[in-house]
Design a protein around this motif. Structure first.
Motif, mmCIF file in Angstrom:
data_model
loop_
_atom_site.group_PDB
_atom_site.id
_atom_site.type_symbol
_atom_site.label_atom_id
_atom_site.label_comp_id
_atom_site.label_asym_id
_atom_site.label_seq_id
_atom_site.Cartn_x
_atom_site.Cartn_y
_atom_site.Cartn_z
ATOM 1 N N UNK A 124 0.900 -1.143 0.080
ATOM 2 C CA UNK A 124 0.010 -0.075 -0.154
ATOM 3 C C UNK A 124 0.912 1.154 -0.061
ATOM 4 N N UNK A 125 1.006 2.092 -1.158
ATOM 5 C CA UNK A 125 1.924 3.085 -1.144
ATOM 6 C C UNK A 125 1.634 4.119 -0.292
ATOM 7 N N UNK A 126 0.471 4.300 0.339
ATOM 8 C CA UNK A 126 0.150 5.266 1.071
ATOM 9 C C UNK A 126 0.469 4.936 2.587
ATOM 10 N N UNK A 127 1.180 3.721 2.987
ATOM 11 C CA UNK A 127 1.901 3.380 4.025
ATOM 12 C C UNK A 127 3.158 3.964 4.419
ATOM 13 N N UNK A 128 3.131 4.822 5.482
ATOM 14 C CA UNK A 128 4.663 5.642 5.696
ATOM 15 C C UNK A 128 5.225 5.138 6.808
ATOM 16 N N UNK A 129 5.172 3.780 7.247
ATOM 17 C CA UNK A 129 5.908 3.357 8.092
ATOM 18 C C UNK A 129 7.164 2.404 7.834
ATOM 19 N N UNK A 130 7.147 2.048 6.583
ATOM 20 C CA UNK A 130 8.422 1.126 6.045
ATOM 21 C C UNK A 130 8.289 1.568 4.623
ATOM 22 N N UNK A 131 9.571 1.633 3.921
ATOM 23 C CA UNK A 131 9.764 1.883 2.592
ATOM 24 C C UNK A 131 10.748 1.148 1.704
ATOM 25 N N UNK A 132 10.425 1.194 0.404
ATOM 26 C CA UNK A 132 11.373 0.599 -0.218
ATOM 27 C C UNK A 132 11.751 1.628 -1.330
ATOM 28 N N UNK A 133 12.617 1.650 -2.142
ATOM 29 C CA UNK A 133 13.242 2.658 -2.950
ATOM 30 C C UNK A 133 12.285 3.652 -3.440
ATOM 31 N N UNK A 134 11.422 2.989 -4.557
ATOM 32 C CA UNK A 134 10.363 3.722 -5.534
ATOM 33 C C UNK A 134 9.256 4.360 -4.453
ATOM 34 N N UNK A 135 8.871 3.244 -3.331
ATOM 35 C CA UNK A 135 7.604 3.805 -2.471
ATOM 36 C C UNK A 135 8.117 4.859 -1.667
ATOM 37 N N UNK A 136 9.180 5.062 -1.373
ATOM 38 C CA UNK A 136 9.629 6.240 -0.548
ATOM 39 C C UNK A 136 9.578 7.516 -1.599
ATOM 40 N N UNK A 137 10.134 7.416 -2.782
ATOM 41 C CA UNK A 137 10.093 8.696 -3.681
ATOM 42 C C UNK A 137 8.651 8.980 -3.841
ATOM 43 N N UNK A 138 7.682 8.120 -4.167
ATOM 44 C CA UNK A 138 6.360 8.488 -4.512
ATOM 45 C C UNK A 138 5.849 9.014 -3.089
ATOM 46 N N UNK A 139 5.867 8.572 -1.929
ATOM 47 C CA UNK A 139 5.338 8.939 -0.796
ATOM 48 C C UNK A 139 5.655 10.262 -0.512
ATOM 49 N N UNK A 140 7.012 10.862 -0.697
ATOM 50 C CA UNK A 140 7.448 12.164 -0.428
ATOM 51 C C UNK A 140 6.831 13.152 -1.282
ATOM 52 N N UNK A 141 6.858 12.836 -2.718
ATOM 53 C CA UNK A 141 6.093 13.472 -3.411
ATOM 54 C C UNK A 141 4.535 13.698 -3.176
ATOM 55 N N UNK A 142 4.052 12.664 -2.934
ATOM 56 C CA UNK A 142 2.594 12.887 -2.647
ATOM 57 C C UNK A 142 2.430 13.294 -1.328
ATOM 58 N N UNK A 143 3.063 13.437 -0.362
ATOM 59 C CA UNK A 143 2.990 13.883 1.027
ATOM 60 C C UNK A 143 3.319 15.560 0.913
ATOM 61 N N UNK A 144 4.201 15.952 0.121
ATOM 62 C CA UNK A 144 4.567 17.259 -0.065
ATOM 63 C C UNK A 144 3.313 18.109 -0.787
ATOM 64 N N UNK A 145 2.763 17.435 -1.729
ATOM 65 C CA UNK A 145 1.592 17.969 -2.435
ATOM 66 C C UNK A 145 0.497 18.143 -1.551
ATOM 67 N N UNK A 146 0.302 17.195 -0.593
ATOM 68 C CA UNK A 146 -0.714 17.077 0.390
ATOM 69 C C UNK A 146 -0.442 18.201 1.207
ATOM 70 N N UNK A 147 0.777 18.421 1.763
ATOM 71 C CA UNK A 147 0.828 19.478 2.863
ATOM 72 C C UNK A 147 0.901 20.769 2.368
ATOM 73 N N UNK A 148 0.978 20.934 0.925
ATOM 74 C CA UNK A 148 0.910 22.434 0.178
ATOM 75 C C UNK A 148 -0.596 22.508 -0.699
ATOM 76 N N UNK A 149 -1.617 21.468 -0.281
ATOM 77 C CA UNK A 149 -2.912 21.667 -0.441
ATOM 78 C C UNK A 149 -3.531 21.162 -1.789
ATOM 79 N N UNK A 150 -2.650 20.248 -2.424
ATOM 80 C CA UNK A 150 -3.292 19.715 -3.647
ATOM 81 C C UNK A 150 -2.793 17.992 -3.891
ATOM 82 N N UNK A 151 -3.585 17.256 -4.839
ATOM 83 C CA UNK A 151 -3.165 16.030 -4.940
ATOM 84 C C UNK A 151 -2.410 15.679 -6.088
#
Length: 177
Positions: A124-151
């Motif tokens: 589940x790529x929205x899980x932020x408790x453990x990461x693998x290489x591409x999951x980490x990259x996807x998640x920080x991009x996703x979370x950054x956008x979310x923090x800035x108010x967009x998807x």
């Protein structure tokens, strides 16, 4: 056992993206990569090894420093780009098309915030408790956008699992090298 075999089957066949060889950049170990920016995504071509069949990805923390989740049993680490590159292994460098200073600052903040999780394949790529290489990259991009108010979803197939090659066809990223 059937569940494990099904997962392995899905992983192998969904990771076998065919790409035009023209988009890959051949890197010589002595060559210095220039014009990289924090937030750039680097993808190594696939190899014939158990984890290499999926390729590998990392993200630039600075113009020279790569931030990487390398393998099972380890957390993240930072390394100079010249040491991260492998002889005779091609790469692709991607950049977020709408990158600006505000986004980059928040991205680097999230990179640091989520940097010490354990490496583990999660389904589940929205899980932020453990990461693998591409999951980490996807998640920080996703979370950054979310923090800035967009998807934002830089995973081209929008699935639950994100592989390194899923970034290549993303409409949100452009190929730099």
């Amino acid at each position: 056992m059937k569940k494990i075999l099904l997962i392995i089957y899905i992983l192998i066949f969904t990771s076998c993206t065919s790409l035009n060889k023209k988009v890959w950049t051949k890197i010589n170990k002595k060559e210095i990569i220039l014009n990289l920016e924090p937030g750039d995504i680097i993808i190594k071509e696939k190899t014939l090894s158990p984890l290499g069949i999926f390729g590998h990805s990392a993200i630039m923390k600075t113009e020279r420093i790569v931030f990487d989740y390398p393998k099972l049993g380890q957390t993240s680490y930072e390394i100079d780009i010249n040491y991260w590159l492998e002889k005779n292994r091609d790469i692709i460098v991607l950049r977020y098309k709408k990158m600006n200073e505000k986004f980059r600052e928040k991205l680097l903040e999230n990179m640091e915030k989520f940097s010490k999780m354990n490496y583990k394949i999660v389904f589940n790529k929205r899980d932020n408790t453990e990461f693998y290489c591409s999951h980490f990259i996807w998640y920080i991009y996703y979370q950054t956008a979310k923090d800035l108010g967009f998807v934002l979803d830089i995973d081209s197939d929008k699935g639950l699992i994100v592989f390194p090659y899923d970034f290549i066809d993303s409409n949100e990223l452009k190929i730099i090298y």
